[in-house]
Scaffold this active site. Sequence first.
Site, PDB file in Angstrom:
ATOM      1  N   ASP A 144       0.812  -1.225   0.000  1.00  0.00           N
ATOM      2  CA  ASP A 144       0.000   0.000   0.000  1.00  0.00           C
ATOM      3  C   ASP A 144       0.844   1.274   0.000  1.00  0.00           C
ATOM      4  O   ASP A 144       0.444   2.304   0.535  1.00  0.00           O
ATOM      5  CB  ASP A 144      -0.960   0.022   1.214  1.00  0.00           C
ATOM      6  CG  ASP A 144      -1.833  -1.218   1.242  1.00  0.00           C
ATOM      7  OD1 ASP A 144      -2.201  -1.709   0.164  1.00  0.00           O
ATOM      8  OD2 ASP A 144      -2.127  -1.691   2.357  1.00  0.00           O
ATOM      9  N   HIS A 180      -4.812  -1.660  -5.609  1.00  0.00           N
ATOM     10  CA  HIS A 180      -4.004  -0.542  -6.090  1.00  0.00           C
ATOM     11  C   HIS A 180      -4.926   0.609  -6.478  1.00  0.00           C
ATOM     12  O   HIS A 180      -5.748   0.464  -7.383  1.00  0.00           O
ATOM     13  CB  HIS A 180      -3.131  -0.982  -7.272  1.00  0.00           C
ATOM     14  CG  HIS A 180      -2.109  -2.009  -6.885  1.00  0.00           C
ATOM     15  ND1 HIS A 180      -1.207  -2.547  -7.752  1.00  0.00           N
ATOM     16  CD2 HIS A 180      -1.841  -2.590  -5.685  1.00  0.00           C
ATOM     17  CE1 HIS A 180      -0.424  -3.413  -7.123  1.00  0.00           C
ATOM     18  NE2 HIS A 180      -0.808  -3.458  -5.863  1.00  0.00           N
TER      19      HIS A 180
HETATM   20  P1  GDP Z   1      -0.821   0.379  -3.473  1.00  0.00           P
HETATM   21  O1  GDP Z   1      -1.438  -0.894  -3.010  1.00  0.00           O
HETATM   22  O2  GDP Z   1       0.650   0.421  -3.262  1.00  0.00           O
HETATM   23  O3  GDP Z   1      -1.201   0.753  -4.870  1.00  0.00           O
HETATM   24  O4  GDP Z   1      -1.422   1.530  -2.513  1.00  0.00           O
HETATM   25  P2  GDP Z   1      -2.963   1.696  -2.082  1.00  0.00           P
HETATM   26  O5  GDP Z   1      -3.727   2.216  -3.234  1.00  0.00           O
HETATM   27  O6  GDP Z   1      -3.455   0.466  -1.424  1.00  0.00           O
HETATM   28  O7  GDP Z   1      -2.820   2.781  -0.932  1.00  0.00           O
HETATM   29  C1  GDP Z   1      -2.247   4.015  -1.172  1.00  0.00           C
HETATM   30  C2  GDP Z   1      -3.255   5.098  -0.796  1.00  0.00           C
HETATM   31  O8  GDP Z   1      -2.609   6.351  -0.836  1.00  0.00           O
HETATM   32  C3  GDP Z   1      -4.394   5.223  -1.795  1.00  0.00           C
HETATM   33  O9  GDP Z   1      -5.535   5.674  -1.124  1.00  0.00           O
HETATM   34  C4  GDP Z   1      -3.881   6.282  -2.784  1.00  0.00           C
HETATM   35  O10 GDP Z   1      -4.930   6.959  -3.454  1.00  0.00           O
HETATM   36  C5  GDP Z   1      -3.177   7.202  -1.841  1.00  0.00           C
HETATM   37  N1  GDP Z   1      -2.037   7.944  -2.377  1.00  0.00           N
HETATM   38  C6  GDP Z   1      -1.030   7.530  -3.190  1.00  0.00           C
HETATM   39  N2  GDP Z   1      -0.113   8.504  -3.332  1.00  0.00           N
HETATM   40  C7  GDP Z   1      -0.551   9.540  -2.587  1.00  0.00           C
HETATM   41  C8  GDP Z   1      -0.016  10.838  -2.296  1.00  0.00           C
HETATM   42  O11 GDP Z   1       1.074  11.210  -2.732  1.00  0.00           O
HETATM   43  N3  GDP Z   1      -0.761  11.631  -1.464  1.00  0.00           N
HETATM   44  C9  GDP Z   1      -1.956  11.242  -0.944  1.00  0.00           C
HETATM   45  N4  GDP Z   1      -2.612  12.073  -0.149  1.00  0.00           N
HETATM   46  N5  GDP Z   1      -2.474  10.032  -1.212  1.00  0.00           N
HETATM   47  C10 GDP Z   1      -1.776   9.201  -2.003  1.00  0.00           C
HETATM   48  P1  IMO Z   2      -0.977  -4.137  -2.242  1.00  0.00           P
HETATM   49  O1  IMO Z   2      -0.545  -4.716  -3.561  1.00  0.00           O
HETATM   50  C1  IMO Z   2      -0.983  -4.584   2.086  1.00  0.00           C
HETATM   51  C2  IMO Z   2      -1.077  -8.644   3.673  1.00  0.00           C
HETATM   52  C3  IMO Z   2      -2.334  -9.027   4.410  1.00  0.00           C
HETATM   53  C4  IMO Z   2      -1.760 -10.009   5.422  1.00  0.00           C
HETATM   54  C5  IMO Z   2      -0.669 -10.717   4.609  1.00  0.00           C
HETATM   55  C6  IMO Z   2      -1.099 -12.048   4.017  1.00  0.00           C
HETATM   56  O2  IMO Z   2      -2.278  -3.430  -2.298  1.00  0.00           O
HETATM   57  O3  IMO Z   2       0.110  -3.339  -1.600  1.00  0.00           O
HETATM   58  P2  IMO Z   2      -2.689 -12.694   2.019  1.00  0.00           P
HETATM   59  O4  IMO Z   2      -4.134 -12.399   1.775  1.00  0.00           O
HETATM   60  O5  IMO Z   2      -1.777 -12.157   0.971  1.00  0.00           O
HETATM   61  O6  IMO Z   2      -2.436 -14.135   2.306  1.00  0.00           O
HETATM   62  O7  IMO Z   2      -2.339 -11.903   3.379  1.00  0.00           O
HETATM   63  O8  IMO Z   2      -0.328  -9.839   3.569  1.00  0.00           O
HETATM   64  N1  IMO Z   2      -1.289  -8.134   2.304  1.00  0.00           N
HETATM   65  C7  IMO Z   2      -1.210  -6.846   1.964  1.00  0.00           C
HETATM   66  N2  IMO Z   2      -1.026  -5.763   2.748  1.00  0.00           N
HETATM   67  N3  IMO Z   2      -1.095  -4.450   0.750  1.00  0.00           N
HETATM   68  C8  IMO Z   2      -1.260  -5.535  -0.032  1.00  0.00           C
HETATM   69  O9  IMO Z   2      -1.255  -5.468  -1.371  1.00  0.00           O
HETATM   70  C9  IMO Z   2      -1.358  -6.796   0.575  1.00  0.00           C
HETATM   71  N4  IMO Z   2      -1.535  -8.050   0.122  1.00  0.00           N
HETATM   72  C10 IMO Z   2      -1.480  -8.859   1.189  1.00  0.00           C
HETATM   73  O10 IMO Z   2      -2.951  -7.932   5.032  1.00  0.00           O
HETATM   74  O11 IMO Z   2      -1.131  -9.292   6.453  1.00  0.00           O
HETATM   75 MG    MG Z   3      -2.933  -1.561  -1.744  1.00  0.00          MG
END
Ligand code: GDP
Ligand code: IMO
Ligand code: MG
Length: 420
Positions: free
Chosen positions: A13, A41
């Site tokens: 994340d 994502h």
């Molecule tokens: P990923 O799994 O790595 O793609 O990340 P996620 O989407 O799960 O979580 C990242 C969160 O941060 C999301 O809600 C994005 O919209 C937000 N985000 C990403 N970059 C930025 C940033 O530079 N500023 C802010 N405020 N939010 C961001």
């Molecule tokens: P993105 O791509 C954050 C974490 C789960 C749990 C562990 C194992 O959005 O960054 P699983 O379901 O994979 O067997 O869970 O991994 N986990 C993530 N945490 N971002 C993710 O993906 C995750 N994918 C799995 O919360 O701790």
């Molecule tokens: Mg994510």
Amino acid sequence: MPVTVIIGSQWGDEGKGKAIDYFARRADFVARYNGGNNAGHTVVNELGTFKIHLVPSGIFYPHTQCLMGNGMVIDPAVLLQELDELRHAGLHFEKRLHLSQRAHLILPYHKTLDGLYEEAKGAGATGTTRRGIGPAFADKISYNGLRWADFIGGTFDERLRVQVNLKNKIIAALGGDTLDYETTRAEYWNYYAQLKPYITELAPIVQKGLAQNKNFLLEQAMGSLLDPDWGTYPFVTGSTTLASAATAGLGIPPRRISRVLGVAKAYTTRVGGGPLPTELADDHPAKPQLTETAATTGRTRRAGWLDLEIVKFSAQINGSAALFVTKLDTLSGIDELQVGVGYKLDGKPVHYADLDAARLSRVEVVYRSFKGWREDIRDVRKFADLPKNAQRYIQAFEKLVAIPIRFIGNGPERHAVIKR
Ligand code: GDP
Ligand code: IMO
Ligand code: MG
């Protein structure tokens, strides 16, 4: 660019979706190589806000070829729903989305087992997304998996029958709900019929792209610290998350990877169980500001200060040449920012790689503190226009990890990026 891998430098994340969406403008191919719909994502662009679980986050540009690699596990119902949502947003991808015939399937018994294992572990549970990820990868490794290729080669029905028999015995012994073979068979043939236009062998597509020196953007899912070998085992995920996994997960020779870019949040979050050394106490005044909601499960992400020990380790193990730091804007308004610059265990300096999860959860973090800034920085587009204390935070970050920070995210939208 030719072959760039974008990796998460923490526990997932980090903002990989946003980074991929930002860079994909210049990519010919965008490809996922690991994980499944445990990923979430987030992409925010002129078409809206999307939480993508399976399709590469570069799907939004009409010129990109989007590949879903053999290293992935696919829950077909989730994929079909995701494609529907993207179609509703006006996207066309019929000729540019390609799904590897070698990718393994997530079946209903994987999800059931994921839940049963978690419950059996009680307080020691991993805190999985319960999407069946671990059990699906376990089946792949123990030669019990089913792939799209089984539909094409005519082995699906018989292999499914064996697996349903086997899994029902385990599920019944654990007190779970068993599965009906005929219903599952019909359900999965129906998914196959709908997804057939996308299912193919990716090897010739990848080889041709490489031969033509096309630009590839490879999208990691999860974060480096969730890797089964180098993460905080057993609080990890089921597939390798390192940049190196992009080679096996897509059939790309290692020497063709030209660059690895690490994405790191300006602080740290984690969903699920396992150590988070810089975690903020529940009553810390900055906690609500750094707390997020998970894109896949809707759980609350645990929040902590930036931990440079792990960002540095993940840069080393992935070979990250530069960093994309996200969410700097989220830190606005916190008077004093702490940054973890090292660990001590029983009074002695230690490094992440020396420790397992149990010992990592006992470390004392060595902090350095930085003055914060009050200004809203979301409209800033030049580094020099950031408040001086924000500049100092980034400069210290860069110096302490010894890797250049080339991009800074200061908002969720595609254009909210400060390039250095
Ligand atoms: P990923 O799994 O790595 O793609 O990340 P996620 O989407 O799960 O979580 C990242 C969160 O941060 C999301 O809600 C994005 O919209 C937000 N985000 C990403 N970059 C930025 C940033 O530079 N500023 C802010 N405020 N939010 C961001
Ligand atoms: P993105 O791509 C954050 C974490 C789960 C749990 C562990 C194992 O959005 O960054 P699983 O379901 O994979 O067997 O869970 O991994 N986990 C993530 N945490 N971002 C993710 O993906 C995750 N994918 C799995 O919360 O701790
Ligand atoms: Mg994510």
